[in-house]
Design a protein around this motif. Sequence first.
Motif, PDB file in Angstrom:
ATOM      1  N   SER A  13       0.824  -1.216   0.000  1.00  0.00           N
ATOM      2  CA  SER A  13       0.000   0.000   0.000  1.00  0.00           C
ATOM      3  C   SER A  13       0.857   1.265   0.000  1.00  0.00           C
ATOM      4  CB  SER A  13      -0.953   0.013   1.188  1.00  0.00           C
ATOM      5  OG  SER A  13      -1.888  -1.025   1.065  1.00  0.00           O
ATOM      6  N   GLU A  14       1.902   1.287   0.834  1.00  0.00           N
ATOM      7  CA  GLU A  14       2.799   2.445   0.863  1.00  0.00           C
ATOM      8  C   GLU A  14       3.487   2.633  -0.490  1.00  0.00           C
ATOM      9  OE1 GLU A  14       5.681   2.059   3.961  1.00  0.00           O
ATOM     10  OE2 GLU A  14       4.192   2.087   5.558  1.00  0.00           O
ATOM     11  N   THR A  15       3.955   1.535  -1.058  1.00  0.00           N
ATOM     12  CA  THR A  15       4.645   1.593  -2.344  1.00  0.00           C
ATOM     13  C   THR A  15       3.707   2.089  -3.438  1.00  0.00           C
ATOM     14  OG1 THR A  15       5.991  -0.302  -1.642  1.00  0.00           O
ATOM     15  CG2 THR A  15       6.006   0.244  -3.991  1.00  0.00           C
ATOM     16  N   TYR A  16       2.502   1.561  -3.457  1.00  0.00           N
ATOM     17  CA  TYR A  16       1.499   1.933  -4.452  1.00  0.00           C
ATOM     18  C   TYR A  16       1.200   3.431  -4.379  1.00  0.00           C
ATOM     19  CZ  TYR A  16      -2.920   1.605  -7.047  1.00  0.00           C
ATOM     20  OH  TYR A  16      -3.936   1.770  -7.949  1.00  0.00           O
ATOM     21  N   LYS A  17       1.003   3.957  -3.177  1.00  0.00           N
ATOM     22  CA  LYS A  17       0.731   5.396  -3.009  1.00  0.00           C
ATOM     23  C   LYS A  17       1.888   6.244  -3.506  1.00  0.00           C
ATOM     24  CE  LYS A  17      -2.334   4.700   0.892  1.00  0.00           C
ATOM     25  NZ  LYS A  17      -2.472   4.761   2.350  1.00  0.00           N
ATOM     26  N   ALA A  18       3.118   5.828  -3.200  1.00  0.00           N
ATOM     27  CA  ALA A  18       4.294   6.577  -3.647  1.00  0.00           C
ATOM     28  C   ALA A  18       4.401   6.585  -5.169  1.00  0.00           C
ATOM     29  CB  ALA A  18       5.561   5.987  -3.029  1.00  0.00           C
ATOM     30  N   VAL A  19       4.139   5.440  -5.799  1.00  0.00           N
ATOM     31  CA  VAL A  19       4.183   5.343  -7.259  1.00  0.00           C
ATOM     32  C   VAL A  19       3.129   6.261  -7.887  1.00  0.00           C
ATOM     33  CG1 VAL A  19       3.691   3.789  -9.193  1.00  0.00           C
ATOM     34  CG2 VAL A  19       5.245   3.055  -7.383  1.00  0.00           C
ATOM     35  N   LEU A  20       1.911   6.218  -7.366  1.00  0.00           N
ATOM     36  CA  LEU A  20       0.854   7.079  -7.901  1.00  0.00           C
ATOM     37  C   LEU A  20       1.194   8.554  -7.742  1.00  0.00           C
ATOM     38  CD1 LEU A  20      -2.478   5.305  -6.863  1.00  0.00           C
ATOM     39  CD2 LEU A  20      -1.322   5.291  -9.085  1.00  0.00           C
ATOM     40  N   GLN A  21       1.787   8.909  -6.613  1.00  0.00           N
ATOM     41  CA  GLN A  21       2.168  10.293  -6.381  1.00  0.00           C
ATOM     42  C   GLN A  21       3.222  10.747  -7.395  1.00  0.00           C
ATOM     43  OE1 GLN A  21       4.165  11.084  -2.658  1.00  0.00           O
ATOM     44  NE2 GLN A  21       3.398  13.180  -2.625  1.00  0.00           N
ATOM     45  N   LEU A  22       4.204   9.903  -7.662  1.00  0.00           N
ATOM     46  CA  LEU A  22       5.233  10.261  -8.639  1.00  0.00           C
ATOM     47  C   LEU A  22       4.650  10.408 -10.034  1.00  0.00           C
ATOM     48  CD1 LEU A  22       8.192   8.061  -7.381  1.00  0.00           C
ATOM     49  CD2 LEU A  22       8.139  10.558  -7.497  1.00  0.00           C
ATOM     50  N   ILE A  23       3.775   9.501 -10.410  1.00  0.00           N
ATOM     51  CA  ILE A  23       3.133   9.604 -11.728  1.00  0.00           C
ATOM     52  C   ILE A  23       2.303  10.882 -11.807  1.00  0.00           C
ATOM     53  CG2 ILE A  23       1.375   8.565 -13.230  1.00  0.00           C
ATOM     54  CD1 ILE A  23       2.507   5.843 -12.366  1.00  0.00           C
ATOM     55  N   THR A  25       2.953  13.633 -10.485  1.00  0.00           N
ATOM     56  CA  THR A  25       3.816  14.807 -10.628  1.00  0.00           C
ATOM     57  C   THR A  25       4.596  14.796 -11.941  1.00  0.00           C
ATOM     58  OG1 THR A  25       5.619  13.753  -9.384  1.00  0.00           O
ATOM     59  CG2 THR A  25       4.060  15.112  -8.136  1.00  0.00           C
ATOM     60  N   GLY A  26       4.281  13.815 -12.820  1.00  0.00           N
ATOM     61  CA  GLY A  26       4.861  13.854 -14.159  1.00  0.00           C
ATOM     62  C   GLY A  26       5.890  12.798 -14.492  1.00  0.00           C
ATOM     63  N   TRP A  27       6.234  11.926 -13.548  1.00  0.00           N
ATOM     64  CA  TRP A  27       7.184  10.863 -13.862  1.00  0.00           C
ATOM     65  C   TRP A  27       6.512   9.809 -14.735  1.00  0.00           C
ATOM     66  CZ3 TRP A  27      12.285  10.997 -12.821  1.00  0.00           C
ATOM     67  CH2 TRP A  27      12.726  11.940 -11.915  1.00  0.00           C
ATOM     68  N   ASN A  28       7.274   9.242 -15.652  1.00  0.00           N
ATOM     69  CA  ASN A  28       6.801   8.171 -16.519  1.00  0.00           C
ATOM     70  C   ASN A  28       6.964   6.843 -15.785  1.00  0.00           C
ATOM     71  OD1 ASN A  28       7.218   5.957 -18.525  1.00  0.00           O
ATOM     72  ND2 ASN A  28       6.830   7.613 -19.968  1.00  0.00           N
ATOM     73  N   LYS A  29       6.028   5.927 -15.986  1.00  0.00           N
ATOM     74  CA  LYS A  29       6.095   4.635 -15.286  1.00  0.00           C
ATOM     75  C   LYS A  29       7.396   3.893 -15.570  1.00  0.00           C
ATOM     76  CE  LYS A  29       3.901   1.782 -18.734  1.00  0.00           C
ATOM     77  NZ  LYS A  29       3.047   0.669 -18.986  1.00  0.00           N
ATOM     78  N   ASN A  30       7.992   4.085 -16.742  1.00  0.00           N
ATOM     79  CA  ASN A  30       9.242   3.397 -17.071  1.00  0.00           C
ATOM     80  C   ASN A  30      10.451   4.005 -16.367  1.00  0.00           C
ATOM     81  OD1 ASN A  30       8.022   1.503 -18.766  1.00  0.00           O
ATOM     82  ND2 ASN A  30       7.983   2.971 -20.431  1.00  0.00           N
ATOM     83  N   GLN A  31      10.263   5.140 -15.705  1.00  0.00           N
ATOM     84  CA  GLN A  31      11.338   5.758 -14.941  1.00  0.00           C
ATOM     85  C   GLN A  31      11.301   5.339 -13.472  1.00  0.00           C
ATOM     86  OE1 GLN A  31      10.083   9.748 -16.245  1.00  0.00           O
ATOM     87  NE2 GLN A  31      12.221  10.051 -16.815  1.00  0.00           N
ATOM     88  N   LEU A  32      10.298   4.571 -13.102  1.00  0.00           N
ATOM     89  CA  LEU A  32      10.141   4.122 -11.724  1.00  0.00           C
ATOM     90  C   LEU A  32      10.484   2.643 -11.658  1.00  0.00           C
ATOM     91  CD1 LEU A  32       6.722   5.843 -10.971  1.00  0.00           C
ATOM     92  CD2 LEU A  32       9.025   6.799 -10.778  1.00  0.00           C
ATOM     93  N   ILE A  33      11.440   2.306 -10.840  1.00  0.00           N
ATOM     94  CA  ILE A  33      11.901   0.929 -10.741  1.00  0.00           C
ATOM     95  C   ILE A  33      11.724   0.471  -9.305  1.00  0.00           C
ATOM     96  CG2 ILE A  33      13.878  -0.619 -11.002  1.00  0.00           C
ATOM     97  CD1 ILE A  33      14.922   1.594 -13.038  1.00  0.00           C
ATOM     98  N   LEU A  34      11.028  -0.644  -9.134  1.00  0.00           N
ATOM     99  CA  LEU A  34      10.823  -1.220  -7.820  1.00  0.00           C
ATOM    100  C   LEU A  34      11.803  -2.367  -7.644  1.00  0.00           C
ATOM    101  CD1 LEU A  34       6.923  -1.405  -7.849  1.00  0.00           C
ATOM    102  CD2 LEU A  34       8.366   0.418  -6.956  1.00  0.00           C
ATOM    103  N   ILE A  35      12.562  -2.325  -6.555  1.00  0.00           N
ATOM    104  CA  ILE A  35      13.518  -3.388  -6.264  1.00  0.00           C
ATOM    105  C   ILE A  35      13.077  -4.033  -4.958  1.00  0.00           C
ATOM    106  CG2 ILE A  35      15.936  -3.988  -5.874  1.00  0.00           C
ATOM    107  CD1 ILE A  35      16.616  -1.297  -7.286  1.00  0.00           C
ATOM    108  N   THR A  36      12.907  -5.339  -4.978  1.00  0.00           N
ATOM    109  CA  THR A  36      12.449  -6.046  -3.797  1.00  0.00           C
ATOM    110  C   THR A  36      12.848  -7.504  -3.862  1.00  0.00           C
ATOM    111  OG1 THR A  36      10.501  -6.538  -2.446  1.00  0.00           O
ATOM    112  CG2 THR A  36      10.198  -6.548  -4.819  1.00  0.00           C
ATOM    113  N   SER A  37      12.951  -8.123  -2.707  1.00  0.00           N
ATOM    114  CA  SER A  37      13.205  -9.558  -2.707  1.00  0.00           C
ATOM    115  C   SER A  37      11.909 -10.301  -2.985  1.00  0.00           C
ATOM    116  CB  SER A  37      13.810 -10.009  -1.374  1.00  0.00           C
ATOM    117  OG  SER A  37      12.963  -9.661  -0.309  1.00  0.00           O
TER     118      SER A  37
END
Length: 108
Positions: A13-23, A25-37
């Motif tokens: 949920s926290e990650t999802y909210k942060a991603v939506l907020q960045l989008i 503000t104008g960031w492209n989805k391909n500029q957002l990279i999620l790294i996780t185990s």
Amino acid sequence: MGAHVHGVYDNISETYKAVLQLIGTGWNKNQLILITSALAVSDDEIDEINRQQAIRQKSLLETVFPLRTYSQDYFSGLSDDHKAMLLPYQADLEAGRVVLVVSSSSVL
């Protein structure tokens, strides 16, 4: 390098909210990279409605955004600049937290 860590998140949920907020503000989805185990839905979701919402968010994140699975092999394959950027977050990644990287390109 053109990449930096935007944040570290404990759950979907926290990650999802942060991603939506960045989008938003104008960031492209391909500029957002999620790294996780692992992108796991936590068992400590209080009620079934929140758990179902987390499952939908997880599905969307896995489908739409570039995901990198953290491992020692992944880490060793990075450039020196990217290793230096992620080194302070290794314990977070090993603990299953999600690191959100914003990059001028989608390569990381």
